[in-house]
Design a protein around this motif. Structure first.
Motif, PDB file in Angstrom:
ATOM      1  N   ILE A   5      -0.730  83.450  -5.690  1.00 49.05           N
ATOM      2  CA  ILE A   5      -1.440  83.428  -6.967  1.00 49.05           C
ATOM      3  C   ILE A   5      -1.708  81.962  -7.283  1.00 49.05           C
ATOM      4  CG2 ILE A   5      -1.398  84.106  -9.401  1.00 49.05           C
ATOM      5  CD1 ILE A   5      -1.052  86.420  -7.266  1.00 49.05           C
ATOM      6  N   ILE A   6      -2.975  81.615  -7.427  1.00 47.73           N
ATOM      7  CA  ILE A   6      -3.355  80.235  -7.692  1.00 47.73           C
ATOM      8  C   ILE A   6      -4.013  80.187  -9.064  1.00 47.73           C
ATOM      9  CG2 ILE A   6      -4.641  78.219  -6.892  1.00 47.73           C
ATOM     10  CD1 ILE A   6      -4.683  79.574  -4.095  1.00 47.73           C
ATOM     11  N   VAL A   7      -3.368  79.513 -10.004  1.00 47.16           N
ATOM     12  CA  VAL A   7      -3.899  79.380 -11.354  1.00 47.16           C
ATOM     13  C   VAL A   7      -4.674  78.070 -11.400  1.00 47.16           C
ATOM     14  CG1 VAL A   7      -3.375  79.322 -13.812  1.00 47.16           C
ATOM     15  CG2 VAL A   7      -1.911  80.658 -12.253  1.00 47.16           C
ATOM     16  N   ILE A   8      -5.994  78.180 -11.654  1.00 46.97           N
ATOM     17  CA  ILE A   8      -6.875  77.020 -11.615  1.00 46.97           C
ATOM     18  C   ILE A   8      -7.518  76.771 -12.973  1.00 46.97           C
ATOM     19  CG2 ILE A   8      -7.319  77.270  -9.136  1.00 46.97           C
ATOM     20  CD1 ILE A   8     -10.060  78.521  -9.836  1.00 46.97           C
ATOM     21  N   GLY A   9      -7.972  75.540 -13.159  1.00 48.87           N
ATOM     22  CA  GLY A   9      -8.655  75.151 -14.385  1.00 48.87           C
ATOM     23  C   GLY A   9      -8.502  73.661 -14.617  1.00 48.87           C
ATOM     24  N   VAL A  10      -9.149  73.175 -15.639  1.00 45.72           N
ATOM     25  CA  VAL A  10      -9.081  71.753 -15.963  1.00 45.72           C
ATOM     26  C   VAL A  10      -7.692  71.397 -16.485  1.00 45.72           C
ATOM     27  CG1 VAL A  10     -11.566  71.593 -16.465  1.00 45.72           C
ATOM     28  CG2 VAL A  10      -9.955  72.090 -18.328  1.00 45.72           C
ATOM     29  N   HIS A  88     -12.623  72.501  -3.059  1.00 48.70           N
ATOM     30  CA  HIS A  88     -11.192  72.234  -3.251  1.00 48.70           C
ATOM     31  C   HIS A  88     -10.387  73.521  -3.088  1.00 48.70           C
ATOM     32  CE1 HIS A  88     -12.518  68.844  -6.231  1.00 48.70           C
ATOM     33  NE2 HIS A  88     -12.763  68.521  -4.968  1.00 48.70           N
ATOM     34  N   ARG A  89     -10.974  74.637  -3.496  1.00 50.89           N
ATOM     35  CA  ARG A  89     -10.282  75.927  -3.436  1.00 50.89           C
ATOM     36  C   ARG A  89     -10.282  76.517  -2.026  1.00 50.89           C
ATOM     37  NH1 ARG A  89     -13.296  76.022  -8.485  1.00 50.89           N
ATOM     38  NH2 ARG A  89     -15.039  77.193  -7.596  1.00 50.89           N
ATOM     39  N   GLU A  90     -11.354  76.260  -1.294  1.00 50.72           N
ATOM     40  CA  GLU A  90     -11.557  76.918   0.001  1.00 50.72           C
ATOM     41  C   GLU A  90     -10.417  76.714   0.998  1.00 50.72           C
ATOM     42  OE1 GLU A  90     -13.340  79.707   2.124  1.00 50.72           O
ATOM     43  OE2 GLU A  90     -13.967  79.079   0.122  1.00 50.72           O
ATOM     44  N   PRO A  91      -9.883  75.512   1.187  1.00 57.15           N
ATOM     45  CA  PRO A  91      -8.803  75.357   2.176  1.00 57.15           C
ATOM     46  C   PRO A  91      -7.573  76.219   1.871  1.00 57.15           C
ATOM     47  CG  PRO A  91      -9.644  73.203   1.521  1.00 57.15           C
ATOM     48  CD  PRO A  91     -10.267  74.221   0.606  1.00 57.15           C
ATOM     49  N   LEU A  92      -7.356  76.527   0.610  1.00 53.37           N
ATOM     50  CA  LEU A  92      -6.178  77.318   0.240  1.00 53.37           C
ATOM     51  C   LEU A  92      -6.350  78.791   0.595  1.00 53.37           C
ATOM     52  CD1 LEU A  92      -5.196  75.649  -3.135  1.00 53.37           C
ATOM     53  CD2 LEU A  92      -4.806  74.898  -0.788  1.00 53.37           C
ATOM     54  N   ARG A  93      -7.562  79.169   0.928  1.00 51.89           N
ATOM     55  CA  ARG A  93      -7.833  80.549   1.363  1.00 51.89           C
ATOM     56  C   ARG A  93      -7.463  80.759   2.836  1.00 51.89           C
ATOM     57  NH1 ARG A  93     -12.393  79.796  -2.411  1.00 51.89           N
ATOM     58  NH2 ARG A  93     -12.202  81.463  -3.957  1.00 51.89           N
ATOM     59  N   HIS A  94      -7.101  79.685   3.528  1.00 52.02           N
ATOM     60  CA  HIS A  94      -6.903  79.750   4.978  1.00 52.02           C
ATOM     61  C   HIS A  94      -5.522  79.238   5.388  1.00 52.02           C
ATOM     62  CE1 HIS A  94     -11.145  80.665   5.074  1.00 52.02           C
ATOM     63  NE2 HIS A  94     -11.331  79.622   4.284  1.00 52.02           N
ATOM     64  N   GLY A  96      -2.732  81.351   5.549  1.00 54.34           N
ATOM     65  CA  GLY A  96      -1.887  82.438   6.014  1.00 54.34           C
ATOM     66  C   GLY A  96      -1.337  83.323   4.913  1.00 54.34           C
ATOM     67  N   LEU A  97      -1.707  83.041   3.676  1.00 61.12           N
ATOM     68  CA  LEU A  97      -1.311  83.862   2.523  1.00 61.12           C
ATOM     69  C   LEU A  97      -2.571  84.476   1.921  1.00 61.12           C
ATOM     70  CD1 LEU A  97       1.168  81.332   0.875  1.00 61.12           C
ATOM     71  CD2 LEU A  97       1.798  83.429   2.070  1.00 61.12           C
ATOM     72  N   THR A  98      -2.450  85.666   1.358  1.00 64.69           N
ATOM     73  CA  THR A  98      -3.591  86.300   0.708  1.00 64.69           C
ATOM     74  C   THR A  98      -3.700  85.749  -0.716  1.00 64.69           C
ATOM     75  OG1 THR A  98      -3.228  88.296   1.994  1.00 64.69           O
ATOM     76  CG2 THR A  98      -4.622  88.496   0.024  1.00 64.69           C
ATOM     77  N   PRO A  99      -4.772  85.009  -1.021  1.00 62.97           N
ATOM     78  CA  PRO A  99      -4.857  84.372  -2.343  1.00 62.97           C
ATOM     79  C   PRO A  99      -5.541  85.238  -3.397  1.00 62.97           C
ATOM     80  CG  PRO A  99      -6.643  83.585  -0.990  1.00 62.97           C
ATOM     81  CD  PRO A  99      -5.848  84.559  -0.143  1.00 62.97           C
ATOM     82  N   HIS A 100      -5.132  85.038  -4.619  1.00 67.28           N
ATOM     83  CA  HIS A 100      -5.838  85.557  -5.789  1.00 67.28           C
ATOM     84  C   HIS A 100      -5.859  84.400  -6.789  1.00 67.28           C
ATOM     85  CE1 HIS A 100      -7.234  88.833  -8.542  1.00 67.28           C
ATOM     86  NE2 HIS A 100      -7.041  87.822  -9.367  1.00 67.28           N
ATOM     87  N   PHE A 101      -7.053  83.961  -7.143  1.00 66.36           N
ATOM     88  CA  PHE A 101      -7.220  82.850  -8.072  1.00 66.36           C
ATOM     89  C   PHE A 101      -7.387  83.385  -9.488  1.00 66.36           C
ATOM     90  CE2 PHE A 101      -8.533  81.186  -4.013  1.00 66.36           C
ATOM     91  CZ  PHE A 101      -8.202  79.841  -4.027  1.00 66.36           C
ATOM     92  N   ILE A 166      -3.917  90.747 -11.262  1.00 64.96           N
ATOM     93  CA  ILE A 166      -3.340  90.652  -9.921  1.00 64.96           C
ATOM     94  C   ILE A 166      -3.118  92.047  -9.354  1.00 64.96           C
ATOM     95  CG2 ILE A 166      -1.310  89.935  -8.614  1.00 64.96           C
ATOM     96  CD1 ILE A 166      -1.051  87.652 -10.817  1.00 64.96           C
ATOM     97  N   LYS A 167      -2.551  92.920 -10.158  1.00 68.89           N
ATOM     98  CA  LYS A 167      -2.324  94.296  -9.691  1.00 68.89           C
ATOM     99  C   LYS A 167      -3.636  95.003  -9.403  1.00 68.89           C
ATOM    100  CE  LYS A 167       2.152  95.068 -11.834  1.00 68.89           C
ATOM    101  NZ  LYS A 167       2.909  95.781 -12.872  1.00 68.89           N
ATOM    102  N   GLY A 168      -4.637  94.759 -10.230  1.00 71.37           N
ATOM    103  CA  GLY A 168      -5.944  95.370 -10.028  1.00 71.37           C
ATOM    104  C   GLY A 168      -6.626  94.906  -8.755  1.00 71.37           C
TER     105      GLY A 168
END
Length: 171
Positions: A5-10, A88-94, A96-101, A166-168
């Motif tokens: 789970i990646i929480v993003i924002g300013v 900036h977000r894209e590398p975290l998608r690769h 080995g973990l399934t991401p949800h931002f 996240i559950k959805g």
């Protein structure tokens, strides 16, 4: 449940608060991207200068490396990470973990008030303008793994909205 789970924002949008709450609620490892900044980068920001994209590259690489290590140990995590741009977000998608931002969206004035009230953080409120100028809000057609959350509800309500999102996403 997503692996990551990646929480993003300013800056000042509440990323750390929400990511910590998610980690506690879901029994995940908590990571704060601020901890991966070099001393030089923190000093640069503390002096009132925003990081350039070039300066962010090694920081993002350190985060991705840590996430890859977690994946190798089969550990899930919640990460507080600005993720201002898609690149900036894209590398975290690769990693080995399934991401949800979870993108924390809010009014610049409210966020500035929050930043002014916090103490002991290297990121001065003066850099908020540069954060909003750099921000590329996620486009659901290109980034379907991102949920947008409004920052105005109280933290507990925002946590419940995040957990539901996240559950959805795991149906």
């Amino acid at each position: 449940m997503a692996d990551l789970i990646i929480v993003i924002g300013v800056a000042g949008s509440g990323k750390t608060t929400l990511a910590q709450a998610i980690a506690k609620h879901c029994n995940l490892t908590f990571l704060d991207a601020d901890d991966f900044h070099s001393a030089e980068a923190k000093a640069h920001m503390a002096s009132g200068q925003p990081l350039t994209d070039t300066m962010r590259v090694p920081w993002i690489e350190r985060i991705a490396s840590s996430l890859t290590s977690l994946a190798q140990r089969n550990e899930s995590a919640a990460l507080a990470f600005s993720g201002l741009k898609q690149r900036h977000r894209e590398p975290l998608r690769h990693c080995g973990l399934t991401p949800h931002f979870l993108f924390l969206s809010g009014d610049q004035r409210l966020i500035a008030e929050r930043m002014s009230a916090r103490e002991g953080h290297f990121m001065p409120p003066a850099l908020l303008d540069s954060q909003f100028k750099s921000l590329e809000e996620p486009d659901p057609s290109r980034e379907p793994d991102v949920t947008v959350l409004d920052i105005t509800p109280p933290p507990e309500e925002l946590l419940q909205q995040a957990i539901a999102a996240i559950k959805g996403s795991n149906r």
